[in-house]
Design an enzyme around this catalytic site. Structure first.
Site, mmCIF file in Angstrom:
data_model
loop_
_atom_site.group_PDB
_atom_site.id
_atom_site.type_symbol
_atom_site.label_atom_id
_atom_site.label_comp_id
_atom_site.label_asym_id
_atom_site.label_seq_id
_atom_site.Cartn_x
_atom_site.Cartn_y
_atom_site.Cartn_z
ATOM 1 N N TYR A 173 -17.098 2.247 13.358
ATOM 2 C CA TYR A 173 -16.008 1.806 12.469
ATOM 3 C C TYR A 173 -14.840 1.206 13.239
ATOM 4 O O TYR A 173 -13.768 1.034 12.653
ATOM 5 C CB TYR A 173 -15.449 2.996 11.678
ATOM 6 C CG TYR A 173 -16.449 3.846 10.940
ATOM 7 C CD1 TYR A 173 -17.151 3.343 9.845
ATOM 8 C CD2 TYR A 173 -16.661 5.164 11.309
ATOM 9 C CE1 TYR A 173 -18.043 4.147 9.149
ATOM 10 C CE2 TYR A 173 -17.551 5.971 10.617
ATOM 11 C CZ TYR A 173 -18.243 5.458 9.536
ATOM 12 O OH TYR A 173 -19.116 6.263 8.843
ATOM 13 N N GLU B 279 -12.669 16.016 -4.129
ATOM 14 C CA GLU B 279 -13.709 16.182 -3.097
ATOM 15 C C GLU B 279 -13.216 15.705 -1.739
ATOM 16 O O GLU B 279 -13.772 14.783 -1.164
ATOM 17 C CB GLU B 279 -14.940 15.343 -3.468
ATOM 18 C CG GLU B 279 -15.522 15.600 -4.837
ATOM 19 C CD GLU B 279 -16.573 14.557 -5.226
ATOM 20 O OE1 GLU B 279 -16.629 13.466 -4.630
ATOM 21 O OE2 GLU B 279 -17.357 14.851 -6.132
ATOM 22 N N PRO B 280 -12.158 16.299 -1.208
ATOM 23 C CA PRO B 280 -11.700 15.853 0.109
ATOM 24 C C PRO B 280 -12.639 16.334 1.213
ATOM 25 O O PRO B 280 -13.125 17.465 1.167
ATOM 26 C CB PRO B 280 -10.320 16.509 0.249
ATOM 27 C CG PRO B 280 -10.390 17.723 -0.621
ATOM 28 C CD PRO B 280 -11.355 17.430 -1.733
ATOM 29 N N TYR C 177 -16.802 13.699 10.382
ATOM 30 C CA TYR C 177 -17.716 12.599 10.717
ATOM 31 C C TYR C 177 -17.896 12.497 12.239
ATOM 32 O O TYR C 177 -18.033 11.402 12.781
ATOM 33 C CB TYR C 177 -17.228 11.279 10.081
ATOM 34 C CG TYR C 177 -16.991 11.431 8.603
ATOM 35 C CD1 TYR C 177 -18.063 11.590 7.734
ATOM 36 C CD2 TYR C 177 -15.702 11.478 8.063
ATOM 37 C CE1 TYR C 177 -17.860 11.787 6.373
ATOM 38 C CE2 TYR C 177 -15.494 11.673 6.694
ATOM 39 C CZ TYR C 177 -16.580 11.824 5.868
ATOM 40 O OH TYR C 177 -16.383 12.028 4.519
ATOM 41 N N GLY D 200 -11.245 11.021 -0.179
ATOM 42 C CA GLY D 200 -10.809 9.740 0.369
ATOM 43 C C GLY D 200 -9.425 9.678 0.957
ATOM 44 O O GLY D 200 -9.078 8.691 1.611
ATOM 45 N N CYS E 291 -26.347 3.494 27.500
ATOM 46 C CA CYS E 291 -26.630 2.111 27.892
ATOM 47 C C CYS E 291 -26.396 1.141 26.745
ATOM 48 O O CYS E 291 -27.334 0.537 26.215
ATOM 49 C CB CYS E 291 -28.064 2.008 28.381
ATOM 50 S SG CYS E 291 -28.379 3.201 29.665
ATOM 51 N N ARG F 4 -17.822 7.271 15.780
ATOM 52 C CA ARG F 4 -16.830 6.555 14.960
ATOM 53 C C ARG F 4 -16.243 5.316 15.636
ATOM 54 O O ARG F 4 -16.115 4.271 15.000
ATOM 55 C CB ARG F 4 -15.723 7.506 14.491
ATOM 56 C CG ARG F 4 -16.275 8.638 13.584
ATOM 57 C CD ARG F 4 -15.181 9.427 12.894
ATOM 58 N NE ARG F 4 -14.467 8.594 11.957
ATOM 59 C CZ ARG F 4 -13.320 8.003 12.200
ATOM 60 N NH1 ARG F 4 -12.696 8.198 13.350
ATOM 61 N NH2 ARG F 4 -12.779 7.220 11.302
HETATM 62 C C1 LIG Z 1 -17.679 10.786 1.438
HETATM 63 C C2 LIG Z 1 -17.367 11.263 0.080
HETATM 64 C C3 LIG Z 1 -16.271 12.112 -0.142
HETATM 65 C C4 LIG Z 1 -15.325 12.530 0.947
HETATM 66 O O1 LIG Z 1 -14.568 11.474 1.441
HETATM 67 P P1 LIG Z 1 -13.404 11.784 2.507
HETATM 68 O O2 LIG Z 1 -12.879 10.453 2.838
HETATM 69 O O3 LIG Z 1 -14.046 12.451 3.651
HETATM 70 O O4 LIG Z 1 -12.401 12.636 1.827
HETATM 71 C C5 LIG Z 1 -16.075 12.583 -1.420
HETATM 72 N N1 LIG Z 1 -16.890 12.239 -2.439
HETATM 73 C C6 LIG Z 1 -17.945 11.411 -2.266
HETATM 74 C C7 LIG Z 1 -18.797 11.077 -3.419
HETATM 75 C C8 LIG Z 1 -18.217 10.898 -1.002
HETATM 76 O O5 LIG Z 1 -19.242 10.077 -0.837
#
Ligand SMILES: *Cc1c(COP(=O)(O)O)cnc(C)c1O
Length: 421
Positions: A318, A275-276, A375, A239, A346, A314
């Site tokens: 978003y 989990e980046p 993404y 995140g 279109c 994107r």
């Molecule tokens: C999407 C997601 C991530 C990665 O998020 P980033 O914003 O890309 O770092 C990590 N863990 C989980 C569970 C996710 O759904």
């Protein structure tokens, strides 16, 4: 920082001129920098030095086999959210015990695949899912390591479509129910409850929400331990945001994020997983596109590109900003002018930027969308029957096509005609 810089007026990907790749593969295309991918992975890995940890790349951000292999070779684990991603990670040579299986709706088949092929842990998002994992584990005669994804009910202060940590989101279990849910998990003999998981959203540009969430995770760790659970691993999700606009203030650095993790959770003697996704791949990729026409409208000029919303969704999805730069650098001092930058699809939503100040451009000129590595390609579609665009990986002065552009025949022949036609 990335490795897409101008040299003598030409945009380079590491040591390769972007225009040279365009001549070789045609436009539009994605290009990734190996050095940037590795740099970003190491920033996180170094930020957690001194703690027992594993950086699990959230491969939904960009999941080409070559990208996965690049990261796996330096020791990255993977965070996967589907059977397809699990199999991609395995195909790229990632060992099962380095694959974390996340996602809100794992099917029996997905669980079976991961338990058979090996998995570091499942991050479980509900009690019915817990039952399903337990069932499959018992059927296979194995014990499934799990964490429970808790929803800490914090406001990630990000775009609504990528906020996941508020109580109204579909993700995880409310932290207030954790005690009951953990007790239930512990009663299932096919499960080994090893830790806690939390992921509050994507593109976070402040540390405050992480701090709140991780403080809650720390308290929960102590509470669950006191209730007899052997909490030995914390998965803190991904995140951390990236600077999409060069002109804006930069989000916190991985080192600051790592420091925050140490401050909030360092005393717990646990293994840390993060989990980046976006921060590893985002600024490691460009989408390169060509100007097809410059169209003068009423009071505004449109740059019509050969790339479109189906290639990079994107902005449409978003309202995301991407810096867009000419592949041949503008002469110094040249006057910029506003353009609406659009694709040929279109839909009015096929607009990348409105009234964006750019140096004067002409048909045939190349432009590069910065920060398109995460993404981007993974969310592309063939809407308007536009074949998926190729992906290219650069490594120093070499480049390779890592996913070729399908031919029109390949695209068309994926359909089959039923016997009655
Ligand atoms: C999407 C997601 C991530 C990665 O998020 P980033 O914003 O890309 O770092 C990590 N863990 C989980 C569970 C996710 O759904």
């Amino acid at each position: 920082m990335d490795h897409f810089l101008y040299r003598d007026g030409a945009l380079y990907a590491e040591d390769v001129p972007v225009a040279e790749i365009a001549s070789a593969v045609g436009t539009p295309f994605y290009v990734y920098s190996t050095a940037t991918l590795l740099r970003h992975f190491h920033l996180f890995d170094d930020a957690l030095a001194g703690m027992d940890h594993l950086v699990c790349y959230a491969m939904k951000a960009a999941s080409n086999q070559a990208i996965l292999k690049t990261l796996a070779e330096v020791g990255a684990g993977m965070d996967v959210v589907s059977q397809g991603e699990y199999l991609r990670a395995r195909a790229a040579g990632v060992a099962g015990d380095k694959i974390v299986f996340s996602g809100v709706g794992k099917t029996h088949e997905e669980i079976r695949t991961a338990l058979t092929g090996g998995v570091r842990q499942f991050n479980v998002e509900s009690e019915p899912e817990m039952d399903a994992i337990n069932e499959v584990a018992l059927e296979l005669g194995v014990v499934a390591p799990i964490t429970v994804r808790v929803n800490p009910d914090v406001d990630a202060k990000t775009h609504a479509k990528i906020a996941t940590g508020k109580s109204e989101n579909k993700f995880g279990i409310p932290i207030s129910r954790a005690s009951a849910v953990y007790a239930y998990a512990a009663s299932l003999s096919g499960l080994d409850v090893i830790g806690i998981d939390c992921h509050i959203g994507s593109q976070l540009t402040e540390l405050g929400p992480f701090r709140l969430a991780y403080q809650k995770v720390a308290e929960l760790t102590e509470m669950l331990r006191s209730e007899g659970h052997d909490i030995r691993r914390l998965d803190l999700g991904g995140g951390l945001g990236i600077p999409y606009e060069r002109s804006n203030e930069a989000p916190p650095l991985p080192s600051e994020y790592g420091q925050l993790i140490k401050e909030t959770l360092g005393h717990l003697n646990v293994e840390i997983e993060i989990e980046p996704g976006r921060l590893i791949a985002g600024n490691a990729g460009l989408m390169v596109s060509k100007v097809i026409y410059v169209k003068s409208g009423e009071g505004r000029d449109f740059l019509i590109l050969d790339g479109a919303m189906n290639d990079l969704i994107r902005p449409a999805m978003y309202e995301a900003h991407h810096d867009i730069v000419p592949v041949t650098e503008a002469e110094p001092g040249i006057e910029q002018r506003p353009y609406d930058i659009v694709g040929p699809v279109c839909e009015s939503g096929d607009t990348f930027a409105k009234q964006r100040m750019m140096p004067p451009l002409q048909a045939g000129d190349l432009v590069a969308f910065r920060s398109a590595g995460a993404y981007g390609a993974v969310m592309a579609s063939e809407y308007n029957s536009r074949p998926l665009i190729p992906e290219v990986l650069v490594h120093g002065d070499q480049f390779a096509v890592i996913r070729a552009r399908p031919s029109f025949d390949e695209m068309i022949n994926r359909d089959t005609i039923p016997s009655w036609l």
